[in-house]
Design a protein around this motif. Structure first.
Motif, PDB file in Angstrom:
ATOM      1  N   ASP A  69      80.362 -16.203 -20.070  1.00  0.00           N
ATOM      2  CA  ASP A  69      80.921 -17.805 -20.319  1.00  0.00           C
ATOM      3  C   ASP A  69      80.107 -18.600 -19.488  1.00  0.00           C
ATOM      4  OD1 ASP A  69      82.658 -17.259 -22.594  1.00  0.00           O
ATOM      5  OD2 ASP A  69      84.413 -17.717 -21.743  1.00  0.00           O
ATOM      6  N   THR A  70      80.177 -18.301 -18.172  1.00  0.00           N
ATOM      7  CA  THR A  70      79.325 -19.502 -17.391  1.00  0.00           C
ATOM      8  C   THR A  70      77.815 -19.167 -17.267  1.00  0.00           C
ATOM      9  OG1 THR A  70      80.179 -18.251 -15.596  1.00  0.00           O
ATOM     10  CG2 THR A  70      81.226 -20.085 -16.262  1.00  0.00           C
ATOM     11  N   SER A  71      77.666 -17.745 -17.020  1.00  0.00           N
ATOM     12  CA  SER A  71      76.080 -17.389 -16.844  1.00  0.00           C
ATOM     13  C   SER A  71      75.252 -16.947 -17.984  1.00  0.00           C
ATOM     14  CB  SER A  71      76.187 -16.077 -16.095  1.00  0.00           C
ATOM     15  OG  SER A  71      76.662 -14.951 -16.791  1.00  0.00           O
ATOM     16  N   GLY A  72      76.007 -16.795 -19.431  1.00  0.00           N
ATOM     17  CA  GLY A  72      75.230 -16.372 -20.362  1.00  0.00           C
ATOM     18  C   GLY A  72      74.840 -14.969 -20.556  1.00  0.00           C
ATOM     19  N   HIS A  73      75.265 -14.078 -19.439  1.00  0.00           N
ATOM     20  CA  HIS A  73      75.170 -13.022 -19.349  1.00  0.00           C
ATOM     21  C   HIS A  73      76.031 -12.013 -20.112  1.00  0.00           C
ATOM     22  CE1 HIS A  73      72.425 -13.504 -15.686  1.00  0.00           C
ATOM     23  NE2 HIS A  73      71.762 -14.221 -17.051  1.00  0.00           N
ATOM     24  N   VAL A  74      76.366 -11.951 -21.475  1.00  0.00           N
ATOM     25  CA  VAL A  74      77.246 -11.554 -22.017  1.00  0.00           C
ATOM     26  C   VAL A  74      77.454 -10.217 -22.382  1.00  0.00           C
ATOM     27  CG1 VAL A  74      78.344 -11.659 -24.561  1.00  0.00           C
ATOM     28  CG2 VAL A  74      77.329 -13.943 -23.538  1.00  0.00           C
ATOM     29  N   GLN A  75      78.756  -9.411 -22.381  1.00  0.00           N
ATOM     30  CA  GLN A  75      78.799  -8.143 -22.683  1.00  0.00           C
ATOM     31  C   GLN A  75      79.699  -8.162 -24.112  1.00  0.00           C
ATOM     32  OE1 GLN A  75      81.213  -6.797 -19.330  1.00  0.00           O
ATOM     33  NE2 GLN A  75      79.209  -6.305 -18.018  1.00  0.00           N
ATOM     34  N   CYS A 100      75.456  -8.189 -12.875  1.00  0.00           N
ATOM     35  CA  CYS A 100      75.792  -8.377 -11.523  1.00  0.00           C
ATOM     36  C   CYS A 100      75.890  -9.682 -11.107  1.00  0.00           C
ATOM     37  CB  CYS A 100      75.005  -7.704 -10.585  1.00  0.00           C
ATOM     38  SG  CYS A 100      75.598  -7.787  -8.786  1.00  0.00           S
ATOM     39  N   HIS A 101      76.597 -10.247 -10.460  1.00  0.00           N
ATOM     40  CA  HIS A 101      76.750 -11.655 -10.036  1.00  0.00           C
ATOM     41  C   HIS A 101      75.434 -12.156  -9.073  1.00  0.00           C
ATOM     42  CE1 HIS A 101      78.561 -10.088  -6.455  1.00  0.00           C
ATOM     43  NE2 HIS A 101      78.311 -11.146  -5.754  1.00  0.00           N
ATOM     44  N   THR A 102      74.827 -11.101  -8.534  1.00  0.00           N
ATOM     45  CA  THR A 102      73.588 -11.541  -7.624  1.00  0.00           C
ATOM     46  C   THR A 102      72.554 -11.581  -8.725  1.00  0.00           C
ATOM     47  OG1 THR A 102      73.041  -9.016  -7.738  1.00  0.00           O
ATOM     48  CG2 THR A 102      74.544  -9.851  -5.932  1.00  0.00           C
ATOM     49  N   PHE A 108      74.689  -1.678  -9.087  1.00  0.00           N
ATOM     50  CA  PHE A 108      74.378  -0.612  -8.346  1.00  0.00           C
ATOM     51  C   PHE A 108      73.006  -0.225  -8.107  1.00  0.00           C
ATOM     52  CE2 PHE A 108      78.248   0.000 -10.608  1.00  0.00           C
ATOM     53  CZ  PHE A 108      79.348   0.346  -9.784  1.00  0.00           C
ATOM     54  N   GLU A 109      72.139  -1.335  -8.242  1.00  0.00           N
ATOM     55  CA  GLU A 109      70.754  -1.130  -8.002  1.00  0.00           C
ATOM     56  C   GLU A 109      70.261  -1.536  -6.604  1.00  0.00           C
ATOM     57  OE1 GLU A 109      68.598  -4.150 -10.160  1.00  0.00           O
ATOM     58  OE2 GLU A 109      68.920  -3.037 -12.000  1.00  0.00           O
TER      59      GLU A 109
END
Length: 118
Positions: A69-75, A100-102, A108-109
């Protein structure tokens, strides 16, 4: 956390931790790549099942958050499975962008503790 509309038959099968939460592993549906671990309560699971977007409970912010919702990195949810003990969810998703938030593709990378050589 709020009351939930989660189907009572599903709710009865969940084994929650003392905070009422269950771990939810997000996995890329087509590659099997493990993306992240989040936490869900009954309402977060209900929202995930009914909206097709992963909703988690933020333990630090004490609120629900919909991934992307804030990052655009949708699942986008493809399937949700409960493990044999009823204490872990596996959410197969189509991940857009970083999980990941990073900013990394997966959580896990960066910190491999053991890697088999060969």
């Amino acid at each position: 956390m709020s009351s939930s509309s989660l189907d009572s038959a599903i709710a009865a099968r969940l084994k929650r931790n003392p905070d009422g939460l269950i771990p939810a592993i997000a996995q890329q549906y087509d590659t099997g790549e493990v993306l992240m671990l989040g936490w869900m309560d009954d309402e977060a699971l209900h929202r995930t099942l009914t909206t097709g977007r992963c909703t988690y409970w933020s333990r630090s912010r004490r609120e629900y958050w919909v991934k992307g919702d804030t990052s655009g990195h949708v699942q986008h949810v493809k399937s949700v499975a409960l493990d044999c003990d009823g204490d872990t969810l596996l959410v197969r998703v189509d991940q857009t962008g970083a999980a990941c938030h990073t900013g990394a593709r997966t959580c896990f990378e960066e910190d491999t503790l053991l890697k088999e050589e060969g």
